[in-house]
Design an enzyme around this catalytic site. Structure first.
Site, short mmCIF file in Angstrom:
data_model
loop_
_atom_site.label_atom_id
_atom_site.label_comp_id
_atom_site.label_asym_id
_atom_site.label_seq_id
_atom_site.Cartn_x
_atom_site.Cartn_y
_atom_site.Cartn_z
N GLU A 150 5.11 -4.94 42.04
CA GLU A 150 4.89 -5.51 43.47
C GLU A 150 5.66 -6.79 43.73
O GLU A 150 5.66 -7.49 42.83
CB GLU A 150 3.28 -5.70 43.74
N LYS A 203 1.19 -1.79 51.87
CA LYS A 203 0.10 -1.64 51.24
C LYS A 203 -1.35 -1.86 52.26
O LYS A 203 -1.20 -2.61 53.17
CB LYS A 203 -0.11 -3.17 50.60
N CYS A 254 -1.07 -2.08 43.92
CA CYS A 254 -2.04 -2.79 43.47
C CYS A 254 -3.56 -2.51 43.65
O CYS A 254 -4.12 -1.44 43.26
CB CYS A 254 -1.79 -4.27 43.52
N VAL A 310 -4.16 -8.99 38.21
CA VAL A 310 -4.66 -10.13 37.71
C VAL A 310 -5.98 -10.13 36.85
O VAL A 310 -6.60 -9.09 37.03
CB VAL A 310 -4.76 -11.16 38.89
#
Length: 285
Positions: free
Chosen positions: A48, A119, A152, A179
């Site tokens: 990304e 996205k 993501c 993350v």
């Protein structure tokens, strides 16, 4: 599902972009694309926002690092690499359209620019800079099969995979910047990998996730790139949490079932009871 070439070598490139260094990041992606191609890759997935970096401090800064699709410098470099190497590239890119910004990913092939995914589900401070995706869930035909793209946070929405499965997609490519999750005690419990596996299994599609590594402006990323088969098993990876890596797997996309029978009496698509799912909308309203 009639593929011209069912067997395909899929590569996921796990890398560390440098925030704001568009030209340097682009050069790095080209080097890594060339490496993947030399190892036999046919479809290559990059992370990304791999051209710009992820952690913006202001909308002005975000706007300064965006580029138009397909005329921007990054896309032009990827177009050349795809043609030169005879590969398909799925890569996350920071897109500008007028005064709007999108967290996007593109599909580029030997024949040129194929299409864009924007996205749909924005994570945290992305909502300060990006517009929500407005292209839906486009399906792209290639000589290896049908490809869908997610970015993501999108994978936490099972509806996204189901929409692709209903359209007969064989491979979902995920450009991601995962993350650390809350209460994630160690790298053996990387929730994102399990989410990818579960969605692959529930929808009988292959899933290829390319993540980044490193720490950017205080934000760590967890790597863990992975290629998952249509039964939900990892066929390459998960990669490490902190090193740049190249994952490669040979996959038979004819095994993406997308509605074919799991048993003599069952099929994932055929067993769906859409008439009773409407309760979800009633609850929300």
């Amino acid at each position: 599902m009639n593929h011209k070439e069912n067997l395909v070598n899929i590569a996921c490139i796990q890398m560390e972009p440098v925030f704001g260094d568009i030209s340097g990041n682009t050069r790095k992606t080209i080097e890594l694309i060339n490496q993947a191609s030399n190892k036999g890759a046919n479809i290559i997935v990059l992370p990304e926002l791999c051209n710009s970096g992820y952690v913006f401090k202001s909308r002005m800064e975000a706007l300064s690092l965006a580029e138009e699709i397909p005329n921007g410098s990054t896309i032009q470099s990827w177009l050349h690499a795809a043609k030169q190497n005879d590969v398909y590239i799925v890569a996350g890119i920071h897109e500008k359209e007028g005064d709007k910004l999108y967290n996007s990913a593109v599909l580029i092939g030997p024949e040129g620019y194929i299409g864009t995914y924007r996205k749909n589900h924005l994570w945290n401070e992305e909502k300060l800079y990006f517009e929500e995706g407005d292209l839906g869930f486009p399906v792209f035909e290639t000589k290896y099969g049908k490809i869908g793209i997610l970015v993501c946070y999108d994978i936490w929405f099972p509806e996204a995979f189901r929409v692709y499965a209903k359209q007969g997609v064989d491979l979902v490519c995920v450009a991601t910047n995962w993350v650390p999750m809350a209460n994630q005690p160690n790298e053996e419990k990387r929730m994102a990998v399990h989410v990818a596996q579960a969605n692959a299994h529930m929808n009988s599609v292959f899933v290829a996730c390319a993540d980044r590594v490193g720490v950017e402006r205080g934000q760590p990323f967890i790597g863990s790139s992975v290629i998952v088969d249509s039964d939900g098993w990892c066929v390459s990876g998960p990669a490490s949490v902190d090193k740049e890596e190249l994952l490669l797997a040979t996959c038979d996309l004819s095994k993406a079932q997308c509605g074919k029978s799991k048993t003599k009496l069952n099929s994932i698509m055929g067993d769906r009871r859409e008439e009773i799912y409407q309760v979800v909308e009633k609850i929300n309203n």
